[in-house]
Every structure is written in C-alpha cells, then in structure tokens.
Design a protein around this motif. Structure first.
Motif, PDB file in Angstrom:
ATOM      1  N   GLU A  15       0.827  -1.203   0.000  1.00  0.00           N
ATOM      2  CA  GLU A  15       0.000   0.000   0.000  1.00  0.00           C
ATOM      3  C   GLU A  15       0.864   1.257   0.000  1.00  0.00           C
ATOM      4  OE1 GLU A  15      -3.088   2.048   3.210  1.00  0.00           O
ATOM      5  OE2 GLU A  15      -2.691  -0.105   3.289  1.00  0.00           O
ATOM      6  N   ALA A  16       1.877   1.295   0.871  1.00  0.00           N
ATOM      7  CA  ALA A  16       2.746   2.468   0.941  1.00  0.00           C
ATOM      8  C   ALA A  16       3.613   2.608  -0.308  1.00  0.00           C
ATOM      9  CB  ALA A  16       3.625   2.375   2.185  1.00  0.00           C
ATOM     10  N   ALA A  17       3.918   1.482  -0.972  1.00  0.00           N
ATOM     11  CA  ALA A  17       4.761   1.523  -2.177  1.00  0.00           C
ATOM     12  C   ALA A  17       4.051   2.172  -3.358  1.00  0.00           C
ATOM     13  CB  ALA A  17       5.214   0.112  -2.547  1.00  0.00           C
ATOM     14  N   LEU A  18       2.771   2.473  -3.213  1.00  0.00           N
ATOM     15  CA  LEU A  18       2.062   3.205  -4.265  1.00  0.00           C
ATOM     16  C   LEU A  18       2.641   4.602  -4.460  1.00  0.00           C
ATOM     17  CD1 LEU A  18      -1.618   2.247  -3.338  1.00  0.00           C
ATOM     18  CD2 LEU A  18      -0.392   1.525  -5.382  1.00  0.00           C
ATOM     19  N   ILE A  19       3.256   5.157  -3.418  1.00  0.00           N
ATOM     20  CA  ILE A  19       3.818   6.504  -3.493  1.00  0.00           C
ATOM     21  C   ILE A  19       5.212   6.412  -4.100  1.00  0.00           C
ATOM     22  CG2 ILE A  19       4.369   8.578  -2.212  1.00  0.00           C
ATOM     23  CD1 ILE A  19       1.395   7.718  -2.246  1.00  0.00           C
ATOM     24  N   GLU A  20       5.398   7.113  -5.190  1.00  0.00           N
ATOM     25  CA  GLU A  20       6.660   7.036  -5.923  1.00  0.00           C
ATOM     26  C   GLU A  20       7.782   7.755  -5.177  1.00  0.00           C
ATOM     27  OE1 GLU A  20       5.688   8.788  -9.634  1.00  0.00           O
ATOM     28  OE2 GLU A  20       4.578   7.053 -10.382  1.00  0.00           O
TER      29      GLU A  20
ATOM     30  N   PRO B 177       7.017  -1.149  -6.304  1.00  0.00           N
ATOM     31  CA  PRO B 177       5.685  -0.597  -6.554  1.00  0.00           C
ATOM     32  C   PRO B 177       4.806  -1.637  -7.236  1.00  0.00           C
ATOM     33  CG  PRO B 177       7.406   0.895  -7.316  1.00  0.00           C
ATOM     34  CD  PRO B 177       8.072  -0.400  -6.999  1.00  0.00           C
ATOM     35  N   PRO B 178       3.522  -1.696  -6.895  1.00  0.00           N
ATOM     36  CA  PRO B 178       2.629  -2.651  -7.562  1.00  0.00           C
ATOM     37  C   PRO B 178       2.450  -2.291  -9.027  1.00  0.00           C
ATOM     38  CG  PRO B 178       1.378  -1.171  -6.148  1.00  0.00           C
ATOM     39  CD  PRO B 178       2.830  -0.901  -5.872  1.00  0.00           C
ATOM     40  N   GLU B 179       2.152  -3.292  -9.827  1.00  0.00           N
ATOM     41  CA  GLU B 179       1.937  -3.059 -11.248  1.00  0.00           C
ATOM     42  C   GLU B 179       0.713  -2.186 -11.463  1.00  0.00           C
ATOM     43  OE1 GLU B 179       1.654  -6.730 -13.274  1.00  0.00           O
ATOM     44  OE2 GLU B 179       3.666  -7.422 -12.729  1.00  0.00           O
TER      45      GLU B 179
ATOM     46  N   ALA C 195      -6.626   6.114   5.151  1.00  0.00           N
ATOM     47  CA  ALA C 195      -6.808   6.649   6.502  1.00  0.00           C
ATOM     48  C   ALA C 195      -7.965   5.972   7.218  1.00  0.00           C
ATOM     49  CB  ALA C 195      -7.040   8.157   6.440  1.00  0.00           C
ATOM     50  N   ALA C 196      -8.956   5.509   6.460  1.00  0.00           N
ATOM     51  CA  ALA C 196     -10.101   4.815   7.059  1.00  0.00           C
ATOM     52  C   ALA C 196      -9.844   3.332   7.241  1.00  0.00           C
ATOM     53  CB  ALA C 196     -11.345   5.026   6.189  1.00  0.00           C
ATOM     54  N   GLY C 197      -8.656   2.851   6.840  1.00  0.00           N
ATOM     55  CA  GLY C 197      -8.327   1.441   6.999  1.00  0.00           C
ATOM     56  C   GLY C 197      -9.011   0.527   6.013  1.00  0.00           C
ATOM     57  N   LEU C 198      -9.322   1.021   4.817  1.00  0.00           N
ATOM     58  CA  LEU C 198     -10.065   0.240   3.822  1.00  0.00           C
ATOM     59  C   LEU C 198      -9.188  -0.256   2.681  1.00  0.00           C
ATOM     60  CD1 LEU C 198     -13.268   2.477   3.567  1.00  0.00           C
ATOM     61  CD2 LEU C 198     -12.887   0.463   4.995  1.00  0.00           C
ATOM     62  N   LEU C 199      -7.858  -0.120   2.807  1.00  0.00           N
ATOM     63  CA  LEU C 199      -6.973  -0.547   1.727  1.00  0.00           C
ATOM     64  C   LEU C 199      -6.124  -1.753   2.105  1.00  0.00           C
ATOM     65  CD1 LEU C 199      -5.460   2.596  -0.036  1.00  0.00           C
ATOM     66  CD2 LEU C 199      -7.145   1.006  -0.896  1.00  0.00           C
ATOM     67  N   ALA C 200      -6.410  -2.419   3.201  1.00  0.00           N
ATOM     68  CA  ALA C 200      -5.575  -3.531   3.667  1.00  0.00           C
ATOM     69  C   ALA C 200      -5.445  -4.594   2.588  1.00  0.00           C
ATOM     70  CB  ALA C 200      -6.165  -4.144   4.932  1.00  0.00           C
ATOM     71  N   SER C 201      -4.210  -4.957   2.267  1.00  0.00           N
ATOM     72  CA  SER C 201      -3.816  -6.014   1.330  1.00  0.00           C
ATOM     73  C   SER C 201      -4.240  -5.738  -0.112  1.00  0.00           C
ATOM     74  CB  SER C 201      -4.401  -7.371   1.760  1.00  0.00           C
ATOM     75  OG  SER C 201      -5.789  -7.434   1.513  1.00  0.00           O
TER      76      SER C 201
END
Length: 288
Positions: A144-149, A177-179, A251-257
């Motif tokens: 998730e954090a790797a989305l930021i370049e 970073p994810p594809e 921030a709402a915790g909805l991006l896990a995995s």
C-alpha cells in the motif's frame, strides 16, 4: 540513555510528523507514556513489554519514559508500538540511533512480536516523500505504501526483523511498486438497463456535464438502478484524483492487502432514511 524515533499522527487524512523520545534511566522500574496519548497509545506499554521479551530481546528493569512530541497534539491508535519498541532498543545501545532517527516508523505489535497492519500507510508514505525519508512498516502495509513514488518502503513481519534491518545485519528488501492496474471491473453498465429512455438521457447529461440530478418516482421504478450505473459513465480518475481517493480509503483502513490505487470513481448509496449525521459523518472518527 535517550533515543529518538520518527513517526506520524493522522489528522483527518493528513499525516503530521511525531517524534518518539524514549529515555531509559536508573531508578525503580516504571514505564510512562506522555504527550497527550489516547487509551490505545497508553496501552502500548503492555504490548511493547510483552513483544520485546517474546522476541528474545532484552527489556530493561529501569525507569522508562516515552514522550510523543509535539505534546499538545492528540496521539491516537496503536501505530506507535513499533517506534516505541525500537526506541527502547536504541536507548540500550542495541540499535544505531542514527539509523532509527533517519527512518519513518509505524506499526502495531502483537504480544508475540509480530507486526499487524495499521491504517493510513499511504498518508505516512506521502509524508516520508516530503521529508525525504525511507519508511519502515508492517509487511501487510508495504504494498500500500509503495504506491507513493520515490519512497523506499521496507516491510517487516516481526519486531526482530525490524531491529535486524536497522542494525544492518539483515537489511530488508525495498518493496517494489505494484503493477499499474485499470479501474475495477465491478462497475455496473448502463447497457443492462431496458427502457427508461428519458431517465437514461437525463443521467448521461448530468454525468457528462457534472450537474446534479434529482430522481423522483415510486419504489421499484429504477432510481437506484440508474444511480448505481452512473460511475460506469465516468472516465478513469487521473493519478492526482486517484491518490486523493486512495489516501482517504487508507486513513479509514479500507486498503488492507489491496496495494492499488482507486482508479474508478467512488460511489456511495446512503439509504433515503439516513440522518444528517449519518450522511455527512460525525463522532470521534469522521472517516467512518
């Protein structure tokens, strides 16, 4: 001895820097956390104590004081467990203080020393990019954090792995970073709708022009069915728009995995009997 770790606090969807100061000094054994912590942060004392011992690392029988600066900013959530534990190790000269101070750290500790994901990893990575620092996070938050370049993100599965990484004995790999992915394929298509030519044209005009649309009709006439297909008429979000939506979900915790940007336009369907507070949000957590 005093050690410092760098972490964050979430103010809405914005991450602000927090300095975690850990002091270990002679005296009667005690563990105090100051700096306006909430209940979850105060309970970090017990999680950190158990996690450090169960990870096979020494826990000092001394007076431990943890300060979360700035002291006038409310600190919430379990994300300070990992920086407190690593600061405790650095204060005992078990970790290089410079490596800890040069990394943005956050994570929740389980009693066995493993790391649990936290909310707001994207927001933390955005702050790390602004500060020019790498980020050390639980393994479940790394994609998730790797989305930021431009931010080196290291994912640790346990407290021991994080300690060995900062100590330099077993460096963790940088999370790639994810594809790139397109919009989710769960959007409903207007082609599924039969009839309703007037309502369809009104919906197309409203979506194309960015206008408001008020649909009035008896129950079962197709209002909700039309509304659910509105996002399918919209183009994919730009990267800036997708990042804005993604950081709200993070921030709402909805991006896990998930480890992907939200490229599709968001859609919400509140019930027609919803209250004002239920529609616009309220309470102590405005993101839920």
């Amino acid at each position: 001895m005093l050690a410092r770790a760098r972490s964050v606090a979430l103010i809405g969807v914005d991450a602000v820097p927090v300095e975690v100061e850990v002091d270990v000094s002679p005296g009667l054994p005690a563990f105090t956390v100051v700096g306006l912590p909430d209940q979850a942060v105060s309970e970090a004392r017990e999680r950190v104590r158990a996690a450090v011992r169960n990870a096979g690392l020494p826990f000092p029988a001394a007076r431990i004081t943890v300060n979360l600066a700035p002291a006038d900013l409310r600190k919430e959530g379990p994300l300070y467990d990992l920086p407190i534990a690593l600061g405790l190790l650095a204060a005992q000269d078990l970790l290089p203080a410079a490596a800890l101070a040069g990394t943005l750290v956050a994570g929740e500790l389980a009693l066995d020393g493993s790391l649990r994901p936290i909310s707001g990893a994207v927001n933390l990575a955005l702050l790390a990019a602004q500060l020019g620092l790498p980020a050390l996070l639980p393994l479940g938050n790394a994609p998730e954090a790797a989305l930021i370049e431009g931010v080196p993100v290291f994912g640790a599965g346990t407290l021991a792995e994080a300690a060995r990484h900062l100590g330099g004995s077993h460096p963790l790999p940088v999370t790639p970073p994810p594809e790139a992915q397109g919009p989710e394929d769960t959007l409903l298509d207007l082609a599924d709708l039969k009839g309703q030519s007037g309502a369809r044209r009104a919906l197309e005009i409203a979506v194309a022009g960015g206008h408001n649309l008020l649909m009035v009709g008896s129950p079962g006439s197709g209002k909700t069915m039309l509304a659910r297909r509105a996002p399918g008429l919209l183009p994919p979000l730009t990267r800036a728009e997708a990042l804005e939506v993604t950081r709200i979900h993070s921030a709402a915790g909805l991006l896990a995995s998930r480890g992907r940007l939200n490229l599709g336009a968001p859609f919400r369907a509140p019930h027609h009997t919803v209250s004002d507070a239920g529609l616009i949000g309220g309470g102590c957590n405005l993101l839920q």
